[in-house]
Design a protein around this motif. Structure first.
Motif, PDB file in Angstrom:
ATOM      1  N   ASP A 148     -30.923  10.687  -8.083  1.00  0.00           N
ATOM      2  CA  ASP A 148     -31.152  10.373  -6.662  1.00  0.00           C
ATOM      3  C   ASP A 148     -32.578   9.897  -6.429  1.00  0.00           C
ATOM      4  O   ASP A 148     -33.233  10.255  -5.437  1.00  0.00           O
ATOM      5  CB  ASP A 148     -30.852  11.596  -5.791  1.00  0.00           C
ATOM      6  N   GLY A 149     -33.091   9.109  -7.388  1.00  0.00           N
ATOM      7  CA  GLY A 149     -34.410   8.534  -7.244  1.00  0.00           C
ATOM      8  C   GLY A 149     -35.563   9.449  -7.590  1.00  0.00           C
ATOM      9  O   GLY A 149     -36.732   9.053  -7.467  1.00  0.00           O
ATOM     10  N   LYS A 150     -35.281  10.674  -8.051  1.00  0.00           N
ATOM     11  CA  LYS A 150     -36.331  11.624  -8.382  1.00  0.00           C
ATOM     12  C   LYS A 150     -36.301  11.942  -9.875  1.00  0.00           C
ATOM     13  O   LYS A 150     -35.246  12.011 -10.489  1.00  0.00           O
ATOM     14  CB  LYS A 150     -36.162  12.912  -7.580  1.00  0.00           C
ATOM     15  N   ASN A 151     -37.494  12.140 -10.454  1.00  0.00           N
ATOM     16  CA  ASN A 151     -37.582  12.485 -11.871  1.00  0.00           C
ATOM     17  C   ASN A 151     -36.963  13.854 -12.142  1.00  0.00           C
ATOM     18  O   ASN A 151     -37.172  14.795 -11.378  1.00  0.00           O
ATOM     19  CB  ASN A 151     -39.041  12.488 -12.327  1.00  0.00           C
ATOM     20  N   TRP A 152     -36.205  13.952 -13.220  1.00  0.00           N
ATOM     21  CA  TRP A 152     -35.605  15.228 -13.632  1.00  0.00           C
ATOM     22  C   TRP A 152     -35.830  15.383 -15.130  1.00  0.00           C
ATOM     23  O   TRP A 152     -35.658  14.434 -15.899  1.00  0.00           O
ATOM     24  CB  TRP A 152     -34.116  15.249 -13.332  1.00  0.00           C
ATOM     25  N   ALA A 153     -36.214  16.583 -15.544  1.00  0.00           N
ATOM     26  CA  ALA A 153     -36.452  16.841 -16.971  1.00  0.00           C
ATOM     27  C   ALA A 153     -35.722  18.101 -17.394  1.00  0.00           C
ATOM     28  O   ALA A 153     -35.591  19.060 -16.621  1.00  0.00           O
ATOM     29  CB  ALA A 153     -37.953  16.985 -17.244  1.00  0.00           C
ATOM     30  N   GLY A 154     -35.233  18.110 -18.620  1.00  0.00           N
ATOM     31  CA  GLY A 154     -34.505  19.275 -19.117  1.00  0.00           C
ATOM     32  C   GLY A 154     -34.766  19.503 -20.594  1.00  0.00           C
ATOM     33  O   GLY A 154     -35.075  18.564 -21.338  1.00  0.00           O
ATOM     34  N   ASN A 155     -34.646  20.757 -21.015  1.00  0.00           N
ATOM     35  CA  ASN A 155     -34.769  21.135 -22.421  1.00  0.00           C
ATOM     36  C   ASN A 155     -33.445  21.675 -22.933  1.00  0.00           C
ATOM     37  O   ASN A 155     -32.735  22.373 -22.204  1.00  0.00           O
ATOM     38  CB  ASN A 155     -35.841  22.215 -22.614  1.00  0.00           C
ATOM     39  N   GLY A 156     -33.125  21.375 -24.172  1.00  0.00           N
ATOM     40  CA  GLY A 156     -31.954  21.971 -24.806  1.00  0.00           C
ATOM     41  C   GLY A 156     -32.293  23.357 -25.300  1.00  0.00           C
ATOM     42  O   GLY A 156     -33.369  23.574 -25.857  1.00  0.00           O
ATOM     43  N   TYR A 157     -31.392  24.317 -25.069  1.00  0.00           N
ATOM     44  CA  TYR A 157     -31.617  25.685 -25.524  1.00  0.00           C
ATOM     45  C   TYR A 157     -30.861  25.928 -26.824  1.00  0.00           C
ATOM     46  O   TYR A 157     -30.063  25.092 -27.262  1.00  0.00           O
ATOM     47  CB  TYR A 157     -31.189  26.697 -24.450  1.00  0.00           C
ATOM     48  N   ALA A 158     -31.119  27.054 -27.449  1.00  0.00           N
ATOM     49  CA  ALA A 158     -30.520  27.356 -28.753  1.00  0.00           C
ATOM     50  C   ALA A 158     -28.998  27.290 -28.691  1.00  0.00           C
ATOM     51  O   ALA A 158     -28.374  27.838 -27.792  1.00  0.00           O
ATOM     52  CB  ALA A 158     -30.952  28.745 -29.219  1.00  0.00           C
ATOM     53  N   ASN A 159     -28.402  26.599 -29.653  1.00  0.00           N
ATOM     54  CA  ASN A 159     -26.942  26.468 -29.788  1.00  0.00           C
ATOM     55  C   ASN A 159     -26.287  25.749 -28.612  1.00  0.00           C
ATOM     56  O   ASN A 159     -25.085  25.865 -28.406  1.00  0.00           O
ATOM     57  CB  ASN A 159     -26.284  27.844 -29.968  1.00  0.00           C
ATOM     58  N   SER A 160     -27.073  25.001 -27.825  1.00  0.00           N
ATOM     59  CA  SER A 160     -26.473  24.302 -26.689  1.00  0.00           C
ATOM     60  C   SER A 160     -25.931  22.935 -27.092  1.00  0.00           C
ATOM     61  O   SER A 160     -25.218  22.305 -26.310  1.00  0.00           O
ATOM     62  CB  SER A 160     -27.508  24.131 -25.577  1.00  0.00           C
ATOM     63  N   HIS A 161     -26.266  22.473 -28.288  1.00  0.00           N
ATOM     64  CA  HIS A 161     -25.792  21.177 -28.756  1.00  0.00           C
ATOM     65  C   HIS A 161     -24.755  21.387 -29.856  1.00  0.00           C
ATOM     66  O   HIS A 161     -25.004  22.103 -30.824  1.00  0.00           O
ATOM     67  CB  HIS A 161     -26.960  20.346 -29.285  1.00  0.00           C
ATOM     68  N   LEU A 162     -23.604  20.769 -29.705  1.00  0.00           N
ATOM     69  CA  LEU A 162     -22.510  20.955 -30.655  1.00  0.00           C
ATOM     70  C   LEU A 162     -22.004  19.605 -31.134  1.00  0.00           C
ATOM     71  O   LEU A 162     -21.880  18.660 -30.348  1.00  0.00           O
ATOM     72  CB  LEU A 162     -21.364  21.730 -30.000  1.00  0.00           C
ATOM     73  N   TYR A 163     -21.676  19.531 -32.417  1.00  0.00           N
ATOM     74  CA  TYR A 163     -21.142  18.302 -32.984  1.00  0.00           C
ATOM     75  C   TYR A 163     -19.843  18.614 -33.709  1.00  0.00           C
ATOM     76  O   TYR A 163     -19.834  19.304 -34.730  1.00  0.00           O
ATOM     77  CB  TYR A 163     -22.151  17.682 -33.949  1.00  0.00           C
ATOM     78  N   TYR A 164     -18.725  18.142 -33.161  1.00  0.00           N
ATOM     79  CA  TYR A 164     -17.413  18.339 -33.759  1.00  0.00           C
ATOM     80  C   TYR A 164     -17.154  17.149 -34.685  1.00  0.00           C
ATOM     81  O   TYR A 164     -16.776  16.061 -34.247  1.00  0.00           O
ATOM     82  CB  TYR A 164     -16.342  18.426 -32.675  1.00  0.00           C
ATOM     83  N   THR A 165     -17.367  17.358 -35.968  1.00  0.00           N
ATOM     84  CA  THR A 165     -17.324  16.243 -36.911  1.00  0.00           C
ATOM     85  C   THR A 165     -15.934  15.642 -37.092  1.00  0.00           C
ATOM     86  O   THR A 165     -15.808  14.481 -37.474  1.00  0.00           O
ATOM     87  CB  THR A 165     -17.857  16.696 -38.290  1.00  0.00           C
TER      88      THR A 165
END
Length: 243
Positions: A148-165
């Motif tokens: 909505d036109g405003k800067n937003w920043a985020g960090n990934g936390y432990a085990n928050s990223h998953l890759y289903y091969t």
């Protein structure tokens, strides 16, 4: 981004398959899986999630065990259940139920792709495993964008990223599937940004709306009583963007 009501949101992110409640077998053991988990209440052991029930009955007040593909196990009490935006005390096989869960403490690592069974039961051959192969991506990751036109920043936390091969069975795909989740670093903003990449082969480059689905959930001002849900479903709810 288009604002979605709750039923539209899950229609946007998952393929819906309807099973009739009359098909429940009274003595059938519970077999279910988590589709998505929101961690806004994690510090108190409270989780809101969508659960797909394959067999048996899920009831308010009952305890359940959740098993992860990487060996994690958690026990929860079912606090509330909603199906088709309607509060119920129990549900049988369904495309998804929106469920509130409570654990004795923080269940770090609880996320989508967990297999759900009755309390004290083991995962059997009849359970519907979420993925043939899954990799937890425990790396530092950051996200930045304009919302909505405003800067937003985020960090990934432990085990928050998953890759289903080899794909995700619950989503009827055998193609590589990547999920990245980021929590806001700009309090009181508590929103979580989730990106899912379909048929992801690990190549660097630009990805457009044909391969990505997006979910933004939470509150920009930290008001827990007024969260919003926004999303993009490929390709029907299309808007032009590139990541």
């Amino acid at each position: 981004m288009k604002k979605l009501c709750l039923p539209q949101l899950f229609l946007a992110f998952f393929i819906i398959k309807t099973n009739l409640y009359s098909q429940i077998k009274p003595k059938e053991k519970l077999v279910a899986s988590t589709l998505m988990v929101f961690i806004d209440g994690e510090e108190k052991g409270e989780y809101a999630c969508s659960i797909k029930v394959e067999k048996g009955i899920l009831k308010v007040g009952h305890k359940i065990d959740a098993y992860g593909a990487d060996g994690l196990k958690f026990t929860f009490e079912v606090k509330d259940i909603s199906v088709d935006d309607r509060k119920v005390t129990e549900t049988g096989p369904t495309s998804y139920a929106f469920v509130g869960l409570k654990s004795a403490g923080k269940s770090k690592g609880f996320d989508q792709g967990f297999n759900i069974v009755g309390f004290g039961e083991k995962i059997g051959d009849s359970s519907n495993l979420a993925a043939t192969q899954i990799k937890n991506i425990d790396i530092k990751a950051e996200a930045s964008c304009l919302i909505d036109g405003k800067n937003w920043a985020g960090n990934g936390y432990a085990n928050s990223h998953l890759y289903y091969t080899k794909g995700v069975k619950l989503m009827d795909t055998n193609k590589p599937y990547l999920l990245l989740a980021f929590s806001s670093t700009l309090p009181p903003d508590d929103r979580q940004l989730t990106l899912t990449f379909h048929d992801f082969k690990g190549n660097l480059g630009k990805y457009n709306k044909e391969k990505i689905e997006i979910l933004l959930s939470g509150s920009a001002d930290g008001n827990k009583k007024a969260p919003t849900l926004q999303g993009h479903k490929m390709p029907s709810m299309s808007s032009d963007f590139i990541i």
